[in-house]
Write an enzyme that holds these catalytic residues in place. Sequence first.
Site, short mmCIF file in Angstrom:
data_model
loop_
_atom_site.label_atom_id
_atom_site.label_comp_id
_atom_site.label_asym_id
_atom_site.label_seq_id
_atom_site.Cartn_x
_atom_site.Cartn_y
_atom_site.Cartn_z
N ARG A 203 44.27 49.60 31.35
CA ARG A 203 43.04 49.36 30.59
C ARG A 203 43.21 49.97 29.20
O ARG A 203 43.45 51.18 29.09
CB ARG A 203 41.84 50.03 31.27
CG ARG A 203 41.62 49.64 32.73
CD ARG A 203 40.82 48.37 32.84
NE ARG A 203 40.79 47.89 34.23
CZ ARG A 203 39.70 47.91 35.00
NH1 ARG A 203 38.57 48.38 34.54
NH2 ARG A 203 39.75 47.43 36.23
N GLU A 205 41.55 51.45 26.96
CA GLU A 205 40.29 52.15 26.69
C GLU A 205 40.35 52.69 25.26
O GLU A 205 41.27 53.41 24.90
CB GLU A 205 40.07 53.30 27.67
CG GLU A 205 40.13 52.91 29.15
CD GLU A 205 38.92 52.09 29.61
OE1 GLU A 205 37.98 51.90 28.79
OE2 GLU A 205 38.92 51.65 30.78
N ARG A 211 37.05 60.73 31.95
CA ARG A 211 37.13 59.92 33.17
C ARG A 211 37.89 58.61 33.01
O ARG A 211 37.93 57.80 33.92
CB ARG A 211 35.72 59.66 33.71
CG ARG A 211 34.88 58.90 32.72
CD ARG A 211 33.41 59.04 32.99
NE ARG A 211 32.75 58.05 32.15
CZ ARG A 211 31.90 57.14 32.59
NH1 ARG A 211 31.57 57.10 33.86
NH2 ARG A 211 31.37 56.28 31.77
N HIS A 212 38.45 58.38 31.82
CA HIS A 212 39.19 57.14 31.58
C HIS A 212 40.67 57.40 31.33
O HIS A 212 41.02 58.28 30.55
CB HIS A 212 38.62 56.40 30.37
CG HIS A 212 37.30 55.76 30.66
ND1 HIS A 212 36.12 56.30 30.25
CD2 HIS A 212 36.99 54.63 31.32
CE1 HIS A 212 35.12 55.53 30.65
NE2 HIS A 212 35.62 54.51 31.31
N GLU A 346 31.24 57.08 39.04
CA GLU A 346 31.64 55.83 39.70
C GLU A 346 33.10 55.94 40.13
O GLU A 346 33.98 56.14 39.31
CB GLU A 346 31.49 54.67 38.70
CG GLU A 346 32.01 53.35 39.25
CD GLU A 346 32.36 52.35 38.16
OE1 GLU A 346 31.62 52.28 37.15
OE2 GLU A 346 33.36 51.65 38.32
N SER A 349 34.07 49.95 42.25
CA SER A 349 33.24 48.76 42.07
C SER A 349 33.66 47.78 43.16
O SER A 349 34.84 47.74 43.52
CB SER A 349 33.50 48.09 40.73
OG SER A 349 32.83 48.77 39.73
N ARG A 397 40.05 59.02 40.07
CA ARG A 397 38.63 59.41 40.05
C ARG A 397 38.20 60.07 41.35
O ARG A 397 37.48 61.06 41.34
CB ARG A 397 37.76 58.19 39.76
CG ARG A 397 37.91 57.71 38.33
CD ARG A 397 36.56 57.48 37.73
NE ARG A 397 36.68 56.95 36.38
CZ ARG A 397 35.88 56.00 35.90
NH1 ARG A 397 34.94 55.47 36.66
NH2 ARG A 397 36.02 55.61 34.65
P1 AMO Z 1 36.33 48.25 37.89
O1 AMO Z 1 36.74 47.74 36.57
O2 AMO Z 1 34.95 48.83 37.99
O3 AMO Z 1 36.41 47.09 38.98
O4 AMO Z 1 37.37 49.33 38.37
C1 AMO Z 1 37.35 49.80 39.69
C2 AMO Z 1 37.46 51.31 39.75
O5 AMO Z 1 38.62 51.74 39.05
C3 AMO Z 1 38.38 52.98 38.42
N1 AMO Z 1 38.59 52.84 36.97
C4 AMO Z 1 39.23 53.73 36.20
N2 AMO Z 1 39.81 54.90 36.49
C5 AMO Z 1 40.40 55.58 35.48
N3 AMO Z 1 40.47 55.14 34.21
C6 AMO Z 1 39.90 53.95 33.87
N4 AMO Z 1 40.00 53.52 32.62
C7 AMO Z 1 39.24 53.20 34.88
N5 AMO Z 1 38.60 52.01 34.91
C8 AMO Z 1 38.21 51.81 36.18
C9 AMO Z 1 36.97 53.38 38.75
C10 AMO Z 1 36.33 52.05 39.07
O6 AMO Z 1 35.23 52.19 39.92
N6 AMO Z 1 38.23 44.22 40.24
C11 AMO Z 1 37.19 45.23 40.27
C12 AMO Z 1 37.10 45.89 41.64
C13 AMO Z 1 36.60 44.97 42.73
O7 AMO Z 1 35.50 44.43 42.57
O8 AMO Z 1 37.32 44.84 43.75
C14 AMO Z 1 37.48 46.28 39.21
O9 AMO Z 1 38.57 46.43 38.74
O10 AMO Z 1 37.03 54.20 39.91
#
Ligand code: AMO
Length: 423
Positions: A203, A205, A211-212, A346, A349, A397
Amino acid sequence: MSRTLANELTNQIGETVTLQGWLHWKRDLGGIQFALLRDRTGIVQIVVDKGVDLPIAESSMQVTGRVVQNAKAPGGLEVQANHLEFFAKALEPSPIEIPKEEWRTNPETLLEYRYVSLRGEKARASLKVQAALVRGFRQYLDSQGFTEIFTPKIVSAGAEGGSNLFAIDYFEQRAYLAQSPQLYKQIMVGVYERVFEVAPVFRAEQHATSRHLNEYLSLDVEMGFITDENDVMDLEENLIRAMLEEARTSAAPELKLLEVEWPNLAEMPRLEHAEARRILREELSMPVGPDFNEEAERALGGWAKEKWGVDFLFVTKYPEVARPFYAYPEGDGRTRGFDLLLRGLEITSGGQRVHEHAMLVEQLKKKSNDPANFAGYLEVFKFGMPPHGGFAIGAERITQKLLGLPNVRYARAFPRDRHRLTP
Ligand code: AMO
């Protein structure tokens, strides 16, 4: 020579053993020298004659000596060395004093020198707990008839929408690093019904937050023939219990060292998004949008802890505006999508997905996606996809929140953030 490990010494009192590991720490008391040797199982005190020239800490070494009891030594035992050998002497003092490693001492330094700071007890313990959580994830899903899959991380389009895609040159084409295995895990439901994947995702970001990460370990699950998203949440509840149980049994010393407060696993209530929003607005006086920000999540987590004594909280029926195109719409602006919060963050998801071709094309358009870009993904929906759903847990997380780490970076060996590409 047979090697004895630090945690095997209790059975060897009075015997001569050979240990291998790193010189963790040393101290010269004039007449006598004390050293600590660290191996993969623990730390042992070594008594060394005054004449011996001990190298710099972090040298790798082998010690042969007799095991004796000493109430003052860590673990009540020490080894009186009669022979020392060094495999590779440290060339310079470690930039991090490993025995003094502290979470709050300059995090930048800890991350900068990760190749040695990872050797610190807390850093090792954190990643070991994470390994146990991931093992628990695999074991439980194996036991429930899921098949492990391995999907591409070089993809032709984003799966999650948004602009946080890393573009790469793929010969003459533009490609991207996968944001999630979303589309592929759904396709694989058409093959195995129940699938999971443990793999890094990417990602871009824009902001550095606690948390990212730009690369994180995604624990993905997808299952077919569900009634609705409640089946998916039921599975996730049991999965999380199994993951934590694996950590509790196989990483007990690490959890003790980190003084982990065990979360309440008995209840993981499901709160509708609209109700959560009302609570935030009316009871907690917080201005909220359809997607909750960090403060809103934290406030909601605190509210649930105080009101219900829970650490895990599902927020269900997310509005369409806050979910990707594949979320199953209820037809009234809500979806069958949910998040799971742990201690106000979170960690997941998930939800039920659209499984009918026409509805999917509709949802893509609604989100201003060109269905042509999703042609390869749409194909499979012409071939009898069952009602299905799933979720993804961010491994860093869940580790961060379980262990109470101040920053998600400490839950990854070599974090990639906005400014960090090394080590
Ligand atoms: P989402 O984008 O919410 O959903 O990501 C799912 C989970 O991944 C973690 N997460 C991260 N952890 C660390 N750094 C980040 N930048 C980051 N972004 C997300 C979180 C988050 O809840 N395809 C959907 C999932 C699904 O519906 O099956 C998805 O990727 O814990």
